[in-house]
Scaffold this motif. Structure first.
Motif, PDB file in Angstrom:
ATOM      1  N   VAL A   1      -1.973   1.082  -4.739  1.00 48.19           N
ATOM      2  CA  VAL A   1      -1.955  -0.258  -4.145  1.00 48.19           C
ATOM      3  C   VAL A   1      -1.479  -1.261  -5.192  1.00 48.19           C
ATOM      4  N   ARG A   2      -0.561  -2.126  -4.770  1.00 48.68           N
ATOM      5  CA  ARG A   2      -0.067  -3.189  -5.652  1.00 48.68           C
ATOM      6  C   ARG A   2      -0.398  -4.544  -5.028  1.00 48.68           C
ATOM      7  N   PHE A   3      -1.145  -5.370  -5.776  1.00 45.16           N
ATOM      8  CA  PHE A   3      -1.474  -6.723  -5.320  1.00 45.16           C
ATOM      9  C   PHE A   3      -0.547  -7.683  -6.060  1.00 45.16           C
ATOM     10  N   THR A   4       0.387  -8.289  -5.370  1.00 42.97           N
ATOM     11  CA  THR A   4       1.276  -9.258  -6.000  1.00 42.97           C
ATOM     12  C   THR A   4       0.544 -10.592  -6.108  1.00 42.97           C
ATOM     13  N   LEU A   5       0.567 -11.178  -7.306  1.00 45.49           N
ATOM     14  CA  LEU A   5      -0.113 -12.453  -7.532  1.00 45.49           C
ATOM     15  C   LEU A   5       0.907 -13.590  -7.553  1.00 45.49           C
ATOM     16  N   GLU A   6       0.414 -14.765  -7.266  1.00 46.63           N
ATOM     17  CA  GLU A   6       1.271 -15.944  -7.159  1.00 46.63           C
ATOM     18  C   GLU A   6       2.046 -16.215  -8.454  1.00 46.63           C
ATOM     19  N   ASP A   7       1.436 -15.868  -9.612  1.00 45.04           N
ATOM     20  CA  ASP A   7       2.086 -16.164 -10.894  1.00 45.04           C
ATOM     21  C   ASP A   7       3.140 -15.118 -11.274  1.00 45.04           C
ATOM     22  N   GLY A   8       3.427 -14.189 -10.375  1.00 46.02           N
ATOM     23  CA  GLY A   8       4.483 -13.213 -10.644  1.00 46.02           C
ATOM     24  C   GLY A   8       3.980 -11.882 -11.164  1.00 46.02           C
ATOM     25  N   ARG A   9       2.758 -11.852 -11.656  1.00 41.27           N
ATOM     26  CA  ARG A   9       2.196 -10.573 -12.097  1.00 41.27           C
ATOM     27  C   ARG A   9       1.690  -9.790 -10.884  1.00 41.27           C
ATOM     28  N   SER A  10       1.327  -8.511 -11.133  1.00 38.54           N
ATOM     29  CA  SER A  10       0.696  -7.708 -10.091  1.00 38.54           C
ATOM     30  C   SER A  10      -0.547  -7.053 -10.664  1.00 38.54           C
ATOM     31  N   LEU A  11      -1.541  -6.869  -9.811  1.00 38.08           N
ATOM     32  CA  LEU A  11      -2.685  -6.030 -10.143  1.00 38.08           C
ATOM     33  C   LEU A  11      -2.422  -4.677  -9.508  1.00 38.08           C
TER      34      LEU A  11
ATOM     35  N   VAL B   1       0.860  -1.192   0.000  1.00 35.65           N
ATOM     36  CA  VAL B   1       0.000   0.000   0.000  1.00 35.65           C
ATOM     37  C   VAL B   1       0.891   1.236   0.000  1.00 35.65           C
ATOM     38  N   HIS B   2       0.847   2.004  -1.097  1.00 32.07           N
ATOM     39  CA  HIS B   2       1.630   3.243  -1.173  1.00 32.07           C
ATOM     40  C   HIS B   2       0.833   4.430  -0.643  1.00 32.07           C
ATOM     41  N   HIS B   3      -0.491   4.377  -0.826  1.00 30.63           N
ATOM     42  CA  HIS B   3      -1.353   5.478  -0.362  1.00 30.63           C
ATOM     43  C   HIS B   3      -2.583   4.875   0.298  1.00 30.63           C
ATOM     44  N   HIS B   4      -2.587   4.867   1.630  1.00 29.39           N
ATOM     45  CA  HIS B   4      -3.657   4.143   2.329  1.00 29.39           C
ATOM     46  C   HIS B   4      -4.986   4.885   2.313  1.00 29.39           C
TER      47      HIS B   4
END
Ligand SMILES: [Zn+2]
Length: 272
Positions: free
Chosen positions: A96-106, A28-31
């Motif tokens: 906000v960056r959601f790291t995914l198991e497959d290496g990508r991010s949302l 979370v960069h900006h909460h």
């Protein structure tokens, strides 16, 4: 400002690519875009798996495989982009960056940060969903249903269309475009709209929204779709932002005035 077509475009882009994505970490960069504190938000989502992407009103709704939802209100400038999308590298305001198991991010990017991310469990989402207004592209949005709703209130019809608890997903741009096509002036009191006008308005609203989705939305300021691309509907606008230019139907100059602190644009000859 993102409305139904922009949220729908983002959801359609994300749906096939996000399904099965398991969240392994959240940065979370900006909460201030979160409905809760970052630690709670992380506990709510880490380890859970996205089932795809959909929309309710102006919100992008990301269902989780266990029945919960991550609901994203895009605010003024929110975007959701997967890190492997063509222009994801151009994002400069990732909140906000959601790291995914497959290496990508949302990535949730939001320049002005009026957006809001909130996790709902299944029961809470059912309640929230029931509070929101009718979906204008859904089967229940008939001319008769719209007319029955407009008859019950005296607010200006533009304001009626913007009320997310009456009709979900419509904002100022598409409301004004639909009112122009239906020949109804934005300042008209809702209860004076006739059944025939309600029928035209319903058809116009659906037509405008479908065309906008077909053109991947309207680009204003920072809107981008789920691939990071700009929308293509802007040249098709007939009244919004066109004050002083000739009406496409009759040549009369399009007028602008302010209603409830927001601009309305209309043709004084075509819209009664
Ligand atoms: Zn006209």
């Amino acid at each position: 400002m993102p409305e139904l077509p922009e949220a729908e475009t983002i959801a359609r882009d994300l749906d096939p690519r996000l399904a099965g994505g398991r969240v392994t970490d959240i940065t979370v960069h900006h909460h201030d875009v979160l409905a809760t504190d970052p630690a709670t938000f992380g506990r709510q989502l880490i380890g859970r798996t996205f089932a795809g992407a959909g929309r309710r009103g102006k919100n992008v709704v990301l269902p989780l495989e266990d029945g919960g939802r991550l609901v994203v209100n895009l605010g003024m400038t929110g975007r959701l982009v997967l890190s492997d999308a063509p222009r994801a590298g151009e994002l400069r305001h990732v909140a906000v960056r959601f790291t995914l198991e497959d290496g990508r991010s949302l990535l949730y990017d939001d320049t002005r940060r009026f957006g809001l991310l909130e996790v709902f469990e299944a029961d809470a989402w059912r309640e929230r969903d029931a509070e929101l207004g009718i979906e204008p592209l859904g089967d229940l949005f008939t001319a008769g249903a719209l007319h029955a709703m407009t008859r019950r209130t005296r607010v200006p019809i533009r304001n009626f269309l913007l009320d997310q608890y009456r009709v979900a997903g419509v904002g100022n741009i598409y409301a004004l475009e639909a009112l122009f096509r239906a020949g109804v002036r934005p300042t008209r009191r809702s209860h004076t709209v006739t059944r025939a006008e309600a029928a035209r308005l319903r058809d116009a609203l659906q037509d405008v929204l479908r065309r906008a989705i077909g053109n991947r939305g309207t680009t204003f300021s920072d809107y981008r779709d789920g691939s990071g691309e700009r929308g293509g509907f802007e040249p098709l606008l007939q009244v919004y932002g066109r004050e002083g230019t000739p009406c496409a139907a009759c040549g009369t100059q399009i007028r602008r005035r302010v209603l409830s602190n927001r601009s309305v644009f209309y043709c004084p000859a075509c819209q009664r």
